[in-house]
Design an enzyme around this catalytic site. Structure first.
Site, mmCIF file in Angstrom:
data_model
loop_
_atom_site.group_PDB
_atom_site.id
_atom_site.type_symbol
_atom_site.label_atom_id
_atom_site.label_comp_id
_atom_site.label_asym_id
_atom_site.label_seq_id
_atom_site.Cartn_x
_atom_site.Cartn_y
_atom_site.Cartn_z
ATOM 1 N N LYS A 75 27.562 58.612 -39.809
ATOM 2 C CA LYS A 75 27.785 58.565 -38.366
ATOM 3 C C LYS A 75 29.056 57.795 -38.024
ATOM 4 O O LYS A 75 29.688 58.005 -37.022
ATOM 5 C CB LYS A 75 26.604 57.870 -37.679
ATOM 6 C CG LYS A 75 25.253 58.378 -38.111
ATOM 7 C CD LYS A 75 24.879 59.685 -37.427
ATOM 8 C CE LYS A 75 23.510 60.166 -37.879
ATOM 9 N NZ LYS A 75 23.509 60.615 -39.289
ATOM 10 N N ARG A 76 29.397 56.886 -38.893
ATOM 11 C CA ARG A 76 30.551 56.045 -38.617
ATOM 12 C C ARG A 76 31.890 56.779 -38.775
ATOM 13 O O ARG A 76 32.893 56.347 -38.265
ATOM 14 C CB ARG A 76 30.535 54.809 -39.526
ATOM 15 C CG ARG A 76 29.931 53.593 -38.855
ATOM 16 C CD ARG A 76 29.429 52.611 -39.885
ATOM 17 N NE ARG A 76 28.110 53.001 -40.361
ATOM 18 C CZ ARG A 76 27.597 52.626 -41.524
ATOM 19 N NH1 ARG A 76 28.297 51.907 -42.338
ATOM 20 N NH2 ARG A 76 26.392 52.983 -41.856
#
Length: 433
Positions: free
Chosen positions: A206-207
RNA sequence: GCGCCCAUCGUCUAUCGGUCAGGACACCAGGUUUUCAUCCUGGUAAGCCGGGUUCGACUCCCGGUGGGCGCGCCA
C-alpha cells in the site's frame, strides 16, 4: 473449443500495475489465440468494494485499450447461483454444513482425499498431497459465498478455458480443481504469473503510492509505453526486440515464453520507452497532450494555437514525458526566469555586454527568420572577434534564462523580435546589477 | 514452522549440453548538434555456493544458501 480468458479483479482500491499486468497478459493471450477476453468484477466484499474503485478500474482498462468482448459479469448479481452451487455440492456429498466455534452454520467443501495434480502452463507439472489439502470454507455463516466458490462457479458459467492470474493463487488452484470436478465441470488450463516487485526488490505494498495505474497516467506516461513495458516484465519475444506495437505483441505472445520468477520494475527503462513513444507521436497528438499539461502549470496563460504548435515542433524530440513542458515557460513570457546555475556558469565572462549590445543593433533591423537570426549571430561574433558559435550560449541564457533548449536561432526566431530585444535588455540590466 | 515456486551484468532479459554468455535500461568515454534532446561508436558489468552426471555444463541431478508465495468466516 475457442479460447476464453478472463480478468477478475476486485474493485477494493486503486488498480495496481501488478494487477493490470495480469489483465494485459490475459488480453494478449486471448487476442493471440483469436479467443475472447472477459471481465468479471469480484465485488462480493461489500465492506471494501466501492463504486469509485470500480470506475477507476474501468478507466484503467479503457486507457490501456484492454477491451473486453462480453458485458462484465458482476459477482454481486450472482448470489443465488452460489447458493445453488453450494446446495448442489452438499447434495452430492462434496460439501457439508458445520457450526464451527459457535459462529453459526457455514458450509465446508470436502476435499476428495486424493493427491491433486495439474499442469500449470507457466510453472509446469504441480501436485499436492492429499494430507496437505484440508477441507475449506465455501459459504460463511452469514450465507455469503467466499472467493473460492464464487470464483469457480463463475469460471464455469463464463466457460473460461484458461485462468491466468498472479502466482499467489497457486495454492488455491488445488482446491479449485477439486471444486470444478465436484461441480461436474472439467477444470480449465491454469497459468500462474510471477509477481512484479518494486525498485527495492520488495512486493508492492500500500505504501508504494506510485504503483497505481492512474498515477502513471497522471505523471504523463503514455498508455502504449506502459503497456509495452509491462509486457517485458516476465516475458520476452525470445529475440532482441523490446519496443513492440500492440499488433506485434498480439502476434508474438505465448505462455511458454513467460518466465516464472519475480521481476523488478525499473522506472528508468519505462521512461526511456516512453520517450521513444513520445518522439513518434503525431504532431497533433503531441500538441494536445502538451497543452493539457501546460494548462496544469501555475504560470500558464493561453496562447494561440499556431504559436504553441511551433513550440511543440521544436521541443517534441526533446520530451520524454509530458511534465517536461514545465520547462517551456520561457516561450510564453516576456521576462525569463533566470536559472542561477546557468547564469553563473555562462554569463558575465568575457564581454557579454558588448555582445548583447551589438546583437540588439543587428537584430533591430533584421527580419526575424531563422536564417536572418543565424546571420546576425555570426556577424556579431565576427565583429567582436569571437569564435564561431561562441555567442550561442550567452545569448541563450540571456534570452531564455536557461542553458539548455532547442536550437538558438530557431528559438529566437520563434520568440520574435520584440521579446528577444526586451530580454536582451533584461540581461544587460542583470549584468550591470 | 510446514508446503510450493524461483535463481544469468545494478535492473529487464536471450541461451532450451559445445557461444568470445547476446540485447536493452542505467552508467562511463568519444563523435554529431559548438546548447539540449535525438542519433552514432566504444567501454565497465553476470551464470549464488558446493557436489555430482558428461569428452564437455549457465543449461541435467542432488544438497545448501538466498528470495518469493501460500497456510483467513480477505480476495
Amino acid at each position: 473449443m475457442s479460447v476464453r480468458a478472463r480478468f477478475a479483479p476486485s474493485p477494493t482500491g486503486p488498480v495496481h500495475i501488478g494487477n493490470i499486468r495480469v489483465a494485459i497478459f490475459n488480453w494478449l493471450y486471448a487476442r493471440h489465440e483469436g479467443g475472447r477476453f472477459l471481465l468479471r468484477v469480484e465485488d462480493t466484499d461489500r465492506e471494501r468494494s466501492t463504486p469509485e474503485a470500480l470506475r477507476v478500474l474501468l478507466d484503467a482498462l479503457e486507457w490501456l485499450g484492454l477491451d473486453y468482448d462480453e458485458p462484465p459479469l458482476y459477482q454481486s448479481t450472482r448470489i443465488a447461483a452460489y447458493q445453488a452451487a453450494a446446495k448442489h455440492l452438499i447434495r452430492g456429498g462434496h460439501a457439508y454444513r458445520e457450526n464451527k466455534d459457535g459462529k453459526g452454520e457455514c458450509v465446508m467443501f470436502r476435499m476428495p482425499g486424493a493427491d491433486i495434480f495439474y499442469k500449470d502452463e507457466i510453472k509446469g507439472e504441480l501436485h499436492k498431497r492429499a494430507e496437505d489439502l484440508k477441507d475449506f470454507l465455501i459459504v460463511r455463516s452469514d450465507g455469503h459465498a467466499v472467493f473460492h466458490l464464487a470464483n469457480v462457479v463463475d469460471d464455469i458459467e463464463m466457460r473460461v478455458t484458461l485462468i491466468m492470474r498472479g502466482d499467489d493463487h497457486v495454492e488455491n488452484t488445488y482446491r479449485h480443481v477439486a471444486m470444478f470436478r465436484a461441480l461436474g465441470a472439467e477444470p480449465p488450463k491454469y497459468a500462474h504469473l510471477p509477481m512484479i516487485v518494486n525498485a527495492q526488490g520488495k512486493p508492492y505494498s500500500k505504501r508504494d503510492g506510485d504503483a497505481f495505474v492512474g498515477d502513471f497516467r497522471d505523471k504523463g506516461f503514455l498508455p502504449q509505453a506502459l503497456f509495452n513495458y509491462l509486457t517485458l516484465l516476465g516475458w520476452s519475444p525470445g529475440d532482441d526486440r523490446e519496443k513492440l506495437s500492440r499488433e506485434e505483441l498480439i502476434n508474438l505472445f505465448t505462455l511458454d515464453r513467460v518466465k516464472s520468477g519475480p521481476a523488478q520494475v525499473d522506472l528508468k527503462k519505462l521512461l526511456h520507452l516512453n520517450g521513444r513513444y513520445m518522439a513518434e507521436l503525431p504532431a497533433e497528438t503531441f500538441v494536445a497532450g502538451a497543452r493539457r499539461q501546460l494548462c496544469a502549470c501555475d504560470w500558464w496563460r493561453d496562447v494561440d494555437d499556431a504559436y504553441l504548435r511551433q513550440v511543440c515542433a521544436l521541443m517534441q524530440s526533446r520530451a520524454r514525458i509530458y511534465p517536461q513542458v514545465e520547462e517551456w515557460k520561457h516561450f510564453f513570457f516576456d521576462a525569463p526566469d533566470y536559472e542561477e546555475k546557468a547564469v553563473k556558469k555562462i554569463l558575465g565572462k568575457g564581454n557579454d555586454r558588448a555582445l548583447f549590445g551589438a546583437l540588439k543593433t543587428r537584430l533591430e533591423s533584421a527580419a526575424f527568420t531563422v536564417e536572418a537570426v543565424e546571420r546576425a549571430l555570426r556577424a556579431v561574433e565576427t565583429d567582436l572577434g569571437l569564435g564561431h558559435g561562441h555567442a550561442n550560449q550567452p545569448v541563450r541564457v540571456a534570452v531564455t534564462g536557461r542553458s539548455t533548449g532547442a536550437g538558438i536561432a530557431e528559438t529566437l526566431a520563434l520568440l520574435g523580435k520584440s521579446r528577444v530585444l526586451v530580454r536582451l535588455d533584461h540581461a544587460l540590466a542583470r549584468l550591470s546589477g
